[in-house]
Scaffold this motif. Structure first.
Motif, mmCIF file in Angstrom:
data_model
loop_
_atom_site.group_PDB
_atom_site.id
_atom_site.type_symbol
_atom_site.label_atom_id
_atom_site.label_comp_id
_atom_site.label_asym_id
_atom_site.label_seq_id
_atom_site.Cartn_x
_atom_site.Cartn_y
_atom_site.Cartn_z
ATOM 1 N N ILE A 55 50.186 43.031 46.779
ATOM 2 C CA ILE A 55 49.073 42.675 47.677
ATOM 3 C C ILE A 55 49.510 41.562 48.618
ATOM 4 N N ASP A 56 49.391 41.816 49.907
ATOM 5 C CA ASP A 56 49.708 40.825 50.931
ATOM 6 C C ASP A 56 48.397 40.523 51.674
ATOM 7 N N GLU A 57 47.836 39.336 51.387
ATOM 8 C CA GLU A 57 46.483 39.030 51.892
ATOM 9 C C GLU A 57 46.408 39.050 53.423
ATOM 10 N N ASP A 58 47.465 38.626 54.106
ATOM 11 C CA ASP A 58 47.433 38.648 55.581
ATOM 12 C C ASP A 58 47.354 40.084 56.089
ATOM 13 N N ALA A 59 48.166 40.942 55.454
ATOM 14 C CA ALA A 59 48.152 42.363 55.848
ATOM 15 C C ALA A 59 46.790 42.976 55.550
ATOM 16 N N VAL A 60 46.220 42.615 54.406
ATOM 17 C CA VAL A 60 44.902 43.150 54.031
ATOM 18 C C VAL A 60 43.872 42.785 55.096
ATOM 19 N N LYS A 61 43.886 41.521 55.506
ATOM 20 C CA LYS A 61 42.916 41.039 56.496
ATOM 21 C C LYS A 61 43.035 41.832 57.807
ATOM 22 N N THR B 246 48.219 54.625 49.738
ATOM 23 C CA THR B 246 47.461 54.724 48.478
ATOM 24 C C THR B 246 47.582 53.410 47.701
ATOM 25 N N GLY B 247 46.671 53.226 46.750
ATOM 26 C CA GLY B 247 46.750 52.041 45.876
ATOM 27 C C GLY B 247 46.011 52.315 44.581
ATOM 28 N N ARG B 248 46.277 51.505 43.550
ATOM 29 C CA ARG B 248 45.529 51.654 42.297
ATOM 30 C C ARG B 248 45.436 50.324 41.582
ATOM 31 N N LEU C 87 37.853 46.056 40.442
ATOM 32 C CA LEU C 87 38.963 47.025 40.360
ATOM 33 C C LEU C 87 39.099 47.782 41.685
ATOM 34 N N ALA C 88 37.954 48.163 42.266
ATOM 35 C CA ALA C 88 37.975 48.880 43.555
ATOM 36 C C ALA C 88 38.605 47.999 44.638
ATOM 37 N N LEU C 89 38.254 46.716 44.629
ATOM 38 C CA LEU C 89 38.789 45.790 45.641
ATOM 39 C C LEU C 89 40.310 45.666 45.505
ATOM 40 N N GLU C 90 40.769 45.559 44.255
ATOM 41 C CA GLU C 90 42.217 45.432 44.034
ATOM 42 C C GLU C 90 42.956 46.697 44.508
ATOM 43 N N ALA C 91 42.396 47.876 44.173
ATOM 44 C CA ALA C 91 43.037 49.128 44.607
ATOM 45 C C ALA C 91 43.037 49.214 46.130
ATOM 46 N N ALA C 92 41.931 48.783 46.753
ATOM 47 C CA ALA C 92 41.832 48.811 48.222
ATOM 48 C C ALA C 92 42.884 47.897 48.842
ATOM 49 N N LYS C 93 43.043 46.712 48.265
ATOM 50 C CA LYS C 93 44.038 45.766 48.811
ATOM 51 C C LYS C 93 45.452 46.321 48.665
ATOM 52 N N GLN C 94 45.711 47.001 47.548
ATOM 53 C CA GLN C 94 47.034 47.617 47.358
ATOM 54 C C GLN C 94 47.277 48.650 48.450
ATOM 55 N N ALA C 95 46.255 49.490 48.721
ATOM 56 C CA ALA C 95 46.425 50.549 49.727
ATOM 57 C C ALA C 95 46.608 49.953 51.126
ATOM 58 N N LEU C 96 45.822 48.936 51.452
ATOM 59 C CA LEU C 96 45.927 48.346 52.793
ATOM 60 C C LEU C 96 47.259 47.610 52.962
ATOM 61 N N SER C 97 47.733 46.972 51.906
ATOM 62 C CA SER C 97 49.049 46.311 51.982
ATOM 63 C C SER C 97 50.136 47.352 52.182
ATOM 64 N N ALA C 98 50.033 48.468 51.426
ATOM 65 C CA ALA C 98 51.033 49.536 51.554
ATOM 66 C C ALA C 98 51.024 50.103 52.975
ATOM 67 N N ALA C 99 49.836 50.196 53.573
ATOM 68 C CA ALA C 99 49.737 50.726 54.945
ATOM 69 C C ALA C 99 50.495 49.832 55.929
#
Ligand code: ACO
Length: 340
Positions: free
Chosen positions: A72-78, A8-10, A54-66
């Motif tokens: 936010i970890d940009e490499d993990a997000v990618k 999840t992310g927010r 805001l949606a992009l930031e929440a998405a990046k938080q969730a993908l980093s957490a995954a």
């Protein structure tokens, strides 16, 4: 097969405006807002922010957490973004009129080159609709495995700041969940949903101007931009019935006793609506999750923001049963049973 929430992310804007601060500009008071709604503050998007940012930031938080990262970890997000098959964004305050969708903007921002992307318009129930829609789309196809479902809003941009009966209610923010289809055989993840609508109440919550039915005309002097108009009493009455009905339906169909449920996460529109529904169904207070005091009503973002708060606070354990329940413009209502 199960459709499970993996992460999840927010994202909420830094600009936090309390009721007292609002009362310096608008004829209202902290006492009135708190006693009528339970709201203490709201977060308001800055000029450089939008529903999609805001949606992009929440998405990046969730993908980093995954990927097991905090923040936010940009490499993990990618890396994670490339594995997405679907991005659904529930919103009533899209960046643009009609197209492009917010989901396409987020798809590009993430570099999710393999993902289909679309928005869902179901008012404040949008996230509940989104979870069920994504579950169906993942479940029906062998080739889809992972989806992002996001609720994102900048309601303060469509608030009528001259109408104290509505403008004090709204806040901005976004929440995201990463869904994954897993081989789990027992009951896990999104196990049941109820979705409903009553279009006869369409005028109770409406943005009347700016659409194709009532477009702004060339040369017209526009006194107000597109704003939300609300019949508060009508929405209140609909909401109490919708929330109690959805919870009863889900508990009945799943054969759930109240004791078995860890949390009920209602759409955060008004603490009085939540308490009234809770009282009717004899729901113990500690099971009803409330964060409206901090964020006000963030429409389709309110349930995923709450989910992320509970998750990040370590309050959700594997196997916990959670109910979401929402209502909003359309009018719409719905709920999900989630086994964490
Ligand atoms: N500050 C001070 N006084 C106020 C304010 C304010 N911000 N707003 C209204 N008042 C006054 C009114 O002028 C009125 O005064 P009067 O009696 O002298 O005429 C009095 O307070 C009562 O006004 P009501 O509108 O009748 O207040 P009510 O008790 O119905 O509460 C509210 C209004 C909070 C909006 C309630 O109807 C409600 O919560 N409805 C549901 C709203 C909802 O759930 N919306 C979902 C939105 S969907 C989405 O999320 C986009």
């Amino acid at each position: 097969m199960a459709i499970e929430i993996r992460a999840t992310g927010r994202a909420v804007p830094k600009n936090r405006v309390t009721n007292d601060e609002l009362a310096k500009k608008i004829d209202t008071s902290d006492e009135w807002i708190r006693s009528h709604t339970g709201i203490g503050a709201r977060h308001i998007a800055g000029e450089d922010q939008s529903t999609s940012s805001l949606a992009l930031e929440a998405a990046k938080q969730a993908l980093s957490a995954a990927a097991g990262k905090t923040g936010i970890d940009e490499d993990a997000v990618k890396e994670q973004a490339a594995t997405l098959d679907l991005i659904l964004i529930a919103t009533a305050t899209a960046d643009y009129y009609g197209c492009p969708s917010v989901a396409c903007l987020v798809q590009h921002g993430l570099g999710a080159v393999n993902a289909a992307a679309m928005d869902i318009s179901a008012g404040c129930t949008g996230f509940v609709y989104g979870l069920e829609t994504a579950s169906g789309l993942l479940g029906i196809s062998d080739s889809r495995k992972r989806a992002l479902v996001i609720g994102a809003e900048t309601l303060t941009r469509v608030a009528n700041w001259e109408d104290r009966g509505t403008c004090v209610l709204f806040g901005d923010g976004a929440g995201a969940v990463l869904l994954e289809k897993t081989g789990e055989t027992g009951k896990r993840g999104i196990v049941r949903s109820v979705l409903g609508a009553d279009g006869s109440g369409s005028e109770a919550l409406i943005m009347r101007r700016g659409g194709t039915k009532n477009p702004f005309k060339k040369g017209e002097t526009v006194e107000l931009p597109t704003v939300i108009e609300m019949d508060g009493r009508a929405v209140y009455n609909f909401a109490v019935k919708a929330v109690t009905g959805a919870i009863e339906f889900l508990m009945d169909r799943e054969g759930l006793a109240m004791d078995a449920i860890k949390y009920i996460i209602p759409h955060q529109a008004n603490a009085r609506i939540i308490h009234a529904a809770g009282k009717r169904l004899h729901i113990p207070e500690e099971k009803l999750y409330l964060n409206i005091e901090e964020y006000a009503n963030t429409s389709s973002a309110s349930i995923p923001i709450a989910l992320d708060e509970l998750n990040k606070a370590g309050k959700l354990q594997k196997g916990d049963i959670i109910l979401t329940v929402g209502f909003g413009g359309g009018l719409t209502y719905g709920g999900n049973v989630i086994i964490w």
